[in-house]
Motif scaffolding. Structure first.
Motif, PDB file in Angstrom:
ATOM      1  N   GLY A 191      78.612 110.260 -39.684  1.00  0.00           N
ATOM      2  CA  GLY A 191      77.967 109.800 -38.327  1.00  0.00           C
ATOM      3  C   GLY A 191      78.670 108.661 -38.093  1.00  0.00           C
ATOM      4  N   THR A 192      79.694 108.089 -38.601  1.00  0.00           N
ATOM      5  CA  THR A 192      80.286 106.774 -38.247  1.00  0.00           C
ATOM      6  C   THR A 192      81.436 106.961 -37.675  1.00  0.00           C
ATOM      7  OG1 THR A 192      81.239 106.978 -40.358  1.00  0.00           O
ATOM      8  CG2 THR A 192      79.254 105.295 -40.069  1.00  0.00           C
ATOM      9  N   SER A 262      72.931 108.835 -35.996  1.00  0.00           N
ATOM     10  CA  SER A 262      74.222 108.901 -35.570  1.00  0.00           C
ATOM     11  C   SER A 262      74.151 109.801 -34.334  1.00  0.00           C
ATOM     12  CB  SER A 262      75.230 109.411 -36.481  1.00  0.00           C
ATOM     13  OG  SER A 262      74.797 109.212 -37.884  1.00  0.00           O
ATOM     14  N   GLY A 296      77.446 104.191 -35.767  1.00  0.00           N
ATOM     15  CA  GLY A 296      78.715 104.960 -35.135  1.00  0.00           C
ATOM     16  C   GLY A 296      78.923 104.585 -33.697  1.00  0.00           C
TER      17      GLY A 296
END
Lengths: 738, 236
Positions: A191-192, A262, A296
């Motif tokens: 999710g980053t 995210s 994110g």
């Protein structure tokens, strides 16, 4: 037409158009002196149960720079089988199929009652509707369960051939492969890290075309589907199970921290997935989120609870760290989705803000919905969500997809711009003005998601020179052409052609005045104000609005100088100052007492509703119920709050029922239960019944407040009424009045 | 026939949560709108705030009872009142108990008819029917659910697919917590039976769809097959 009110109403019912001015000032100079611009509210897909679509294609003007559609304003030579375009005066030959027409045998599109007509386009494949669910799993147990059930329920409401997909996210983003075999597989993304469309498509294996699906019914066109988007009729049982098995995000959340959510990457993957598999077909990305994005790209706040999410105060002080970058991320996604004809809905249910301020462009640019609630386990969310799938009188969904709106004008007018849930298609041309109001510089816009109440404000500029003669025929014309994908998957074109008389403002000001539509004018000015408020400072917008009101009153008011009590406005302007008064106090222009998310939510709905609902938002409706007669509308003023009255207030977002002091005392004493006081029981019931009628139909579902004199929730009423009586002018300080 | 009722909203989660309308109420085709509350009053042009007609000063002794119910003082109702109100109503108790066998047997028979199709689908459906049986026998299903399932099964047996489908939808909307696990199996069963019967009677089905597009009186509609030249709509 007996009065202009009837004329205005009939035209709105037939064409879905309301103009600020119904008699047009014939020169540019005079038009600017009118203060309120020449503009209209257009509801392109207004519900017309009495209008059957015709099953052939429209006839176009042959001039390449014109291409206007044959309409009732065109001159027709039935003997020579020629028609003259009313916009460019080109003479066109009728196509061969029209050889049989005559004065007594007219095609529908030439008849005046078909100033609005809908064509069904037969050619081309009909693609199914697509629904991609993007679901936040960082929710509390109850909330997640309620959301899961709503999603399972929605599978029963969708048509069997619609394609559906599922992406879940929390700290990671999971794209679920939908298959009928027992094992469920998914692709997991971090999710980053943001990914480009191509990277997403590569990772999901979408670069090689998917195998054409075996259709159950062989007469349908074979349609390429993907492993991630499958037809309901095939996948509903497995997807129901999959949804039922969804768990909360497993990553533990320590004390004092927010869950890592995210949203930015999840939405990016959704947009990329649809881009790669179904570009240029109608699709809805439905984002369900229970809190702000905290990791994110697109993150709106960090994961430390002690750092609160930005407020208006923070934004004014330039203290919102993530706002610009996050907004940019979501704008990029919104533009990509809009280019592909996909719309993005946001369903945000949480007690705190969820980042609607940054994400609003996703819904606003694509025509998607924005629903804001406290929890997924509320009736407000559940029923609002159900209403998305509501059907019309023909059993078709009310939603439509992938619309392009084109506007053509006669040469004395140009198009300044549009305000509404659309993006510009950057189509320049002779009709396009250089002075922009709203989304300008184009004569075409794209609206990826719309329904029968979606309304655009379209602004025009009169370009005739001062003292130039009134154009021949005395009327100006505008044509609105909306091409779209109907929910039955047919492609359709709706054509509306309207005309209004020109008048010389210097000699015929009274006529122009009488044809002023104050309701439409108020909403059109309000939309401009709200559009400005997105980029300008709040006080500047209010100053602009006030200045316009003063100028309008100077132009059209009758007054003796030095004598304020002599000021009068004619009937056609009588409500306008009130509208402006309430507008400048409204949550659309006043951000005080609202979070940035709430302001974004209110503005989102304001910029797309039809005239009646928009007016309710600007100046709430107030009706009074009493023993003295039938329910009557009353002034939105504190003087309307009386002890022996029940008030029903509709602000669009809330329905408030307020019992006056005496009524409340009677109810407490239980008179409604005594048979000899049955009329009191009826009195109590009457506003409840009327409230119910509103609650049953409106989208989004309003909040419902039932309160009484002295109740804490009476503040909803008290904050909206004009406080003509306050503790300052009626009672000494310290005595409780309201 | 779907039920018509109104429940209060979830006051725990949202103190101003609106009431919940049943599926039947929500899909009622509007009907004639009784009054649209959209009128407004213009402010007096002379600018003076209106003095309220009847005024009770604060702290005064409570006023007497409301006017007695007589023909004169009854406020004319705004149109006819609907069958139900915003406040919750109680249901009359059903006379006879809906029996599990009455519902389960026709469903299983329908499933047997569909055995010709893919094994996976039929296994899935039968798994869900087993779940339905388990929940019913375990007393986990409420009376309205049982009652409506009996109705659904009747419609299914009479080949009224749309009606059965509608009942399934109304159950999913109104009672999703109870039915979500197995209802999708019933839904699929209806779909399978429908396609099975349409294969048998395909000609009847195509005539029925042609009639769906009703003509407006006075206007002929010429349906053009794809590829043929356009012809204008003519008025007779």
């Amino acid at each position: 037409m007996a009065t202009y009110l009837e004329f205005i109403q009939q035209n709105e019912e037939r064409d879905g158009v309301r103009f600020s001015w119904n008699v047009w000032p014939s020169s540019r100079l005079e038009a600017t002196r009118m203060v309120v611009p020449l503009a209209c509210l257009l509801t392109p897909l207004r519900e017309r149960p009495d209008l059957p679509p015709v099953q052939y294609e429209p006839v176009l003007c042959s001039r390449p720079t014109c291409k206007a559609i044959l309409n009732p304003l065109c001159q027709v030579d039935y003997r020579a089988k020629l028609w003259a375009c009313n916009f460019c005066f080109q003479r066109n030959q009728f196509p061969p199929a029209y050889t049989g027409i005559s004065e007594v045998n007219q095609p529908a599109e030439l008849m005046p009652q078909f100033s609005t007509i809908e064509y069904v386009i037969q050619r081309g494949p009909q693609s199914p509707l697509i629904f991609l669910y993007v679901v936040d799993t960082c929710l509390e147990e109850d909330d997640l369960q309620a959301l899961k059930e709503s999603l399972q329920m929605s599978l029963s409401l969708l048509p069997p051939d619609a394609l559906v997909g599922l992406i879940t996210f929390g700290r990671m983003v999971q794209v679920h492969e939908l298959s009928c075999e027992g094992i469920s597989k998914s692709f997991v993304f971090r999710g980053t890290k943001d990914l480009t469309a191509k990277q997403i498509q590569d990772m999901l294996g979408l670069t090689t075309p998917a195998m054409p699906m075996q259709q159950a019914r062989p007469q349908e066109h074979p349609f390429v589907s993907s492993r991630f988007l499958q037809p309901i009729q095939k996948i509903d049982m497995n997807l129901t199970d999959l949804l039922g098995e969804l768990q909360r995000d497993p990553w533990p959340v320590t004390q004092g921290k927010r869950p890592l959510r995210s949203t930015g990457v999840a939405l990016s993957i959704a947009v990329g997935l649809l881009e790669g598999t179904f570009p240029n077909t109608g699709a809805r990305i439905m984002l369900f989120t229970g809190g702000p994005p905290t990791q994110g790209p697109g993150m709106v706040v960090g994961d430390e609870l002690k750092v609160p999410i930005r407020s208006w105060h923070d934004i004014e002080k330039d203290n919102a760290r993530f706002m610009k970058k996050a907004t940019k991320h979501y704008e990029m996604l919104a533009n990509r989705a809009a280019t592909n004809g996909h719309c993005i809905d946001i369903y945000a249910c949480a007690l705190d803000q969820t980042g609607l301020l940054e994400m609003k462009c996703c819904a606003n640019l694509t025509g998607g919905h924005m629903v804001m609630g406290d929890s997924f386990n509320t009736s407000l969310f559940k029923q609002t969500f159900q209403r998305i799938f509501s059907k019309d009188f023909n059993g078709n969904f009310r939603m439509a997809f992938g619309a392009t709106l084109e506007v053509k004008t006669s040469r004395e007018l140009k198009i300044a711009g549009a305000v509404g849930p659309c993006v510009s298609l950057n189509v320049k041309g002779p009709c396009v003005s250089e002075n922009e109001l709203g989304v300008g510089g184009t004569s075409q816009w794209k609206i990826c998601g719309l329904d029968p109440t979606s309304t655009l404000g379209i602004y025009f500029e009169v370009v005739n020179q001062h003292n130039a003669p009134i154009p021949q025929g005395g009327r100006g014309a505008i044509q609105f052409v909306t091409q779209y994908q109907h929910s039955s998957t047919q492609r359709r074109i709706r054509v509306t052609t309207v005309a209004r008389n020109w008048a010389d403002a210097q000699s015929h000001l009274r006529h122009i005045e009488a044809a002023f539509d104050q309701e439409a004018a108020a909403v059109l000015m309000a939309r401009l104000g709200v559009f400005r408020a997105e980029s300008e400072e709040g006080p500047d917008v209010l100053r602009w609005l006030d200045r316009q009101l003063i100028r309008l009153c100077q132009k059209f008011g009758q007054y003796n100088k030095e004598d304020p009590t002599s000021f009068r406005l004619s009937d056609s302007f009588s409500l306008y100052p009130q509208f402006m008064f309430h507008l400048r106090r409204s949550p659309f222009l006043q951000v005080f007492n609202n979070s940035p998310d709430e302001s974004s939510y209110y503005r989102h709905h304001f910029a797309r509703q039809d005239l009646t609902q928009s007016l309710i938002m600007i100046q709430p409706i107030l009706y009074s119920y009493s023993f003295h007669g039938p329910p009557e509308p009353v002034l939105l003023d504190s003087s309307s709050i009386l002890a022996d009255r029940i008030l029903l207030m509709d602000t669009f977002f809330q329905i408030v029922i307020y019992l006056g002091e005496t009524i409340a005392q009677w109810r407490k004493a239980g008179y409604q239960d005594m048979p000899e006081y049955e009329n009191f029981k009826h009195l109590l019931q009457a506003p409840l019944d009327d409230a119910q009628e509103i609650l049953q139909a409106r989208f989004p579902m309003p909040r419902y407040i039932n309160t009484e004199h002295g109740g804490s929730q009476a503040r909803f009423l008290l904050s909206k009424v004009n406080p003509s009586q306050t503790h300052n002018n009626l009672y000494t300080w310290g005595q409780i009045l309201l | 026939m779907a039920e018509l009722y109104v429940k209060p909203g979830n006051k725990d989660r949202g103190w101003n949560d609106p009431p919940q309308f049943s599926y039947g109420l929500q899909t009622q085709a509007g009907g004639p709108k009784r009054t649209s509350l959209t009128k407004r009053v213009a402010a007096p042009q002379d600018g003076s705030p209106r003095v309220p007609i009847s005024e009770t000063s604060p702290g005064a002794p409570p006023v007497g009872p409301p006017p007695l119910s007589s023909k004169a003082s009854r406020p004319p109702p705004v149109g006819s009142s609907p069958a139900c109100s915003v406040e919750p109503t109680n249901f009359p108790v059903i006379e006879c108990e809906t029996l599990l066998e009455d519902v389960l047997k026709p469903l299983e028979e329908a499933l047997d008819d569909c055995r010709g199709h893919t094994k996976q689908v039929c296994d899935d459906i039968s798994r869900r029917l087993a779940l339905l049986q388990e929940q019913w026998a375990g007393g986990k299903l409420s009376t309205p659910v049982k009652k409506r399932m009996a109705l659904l099964v009747q419609e299914l047996s009479s080949h009224r697919w749309d009606a059965a489908d509608d009942i399934h939808r109304s159950l999913m909307v109104d009672h999703v917590t109870e039915v979500s696990q197995w209802m999708v199996g019933v839904k699929r069963l209806i779909a399978e039976k429908r396609s099975l019967s349409s294969e048998e009677t395909s000609e009847e089905k195509s005539t029925a769809t042609a009639e769906e597009h009703q003509t407006v009186p006075g206007i002929h509609r010429l349906h053009n097959p794809v590829g043929s030249p356009d012809s204008p709509q003519t008025i007779s």
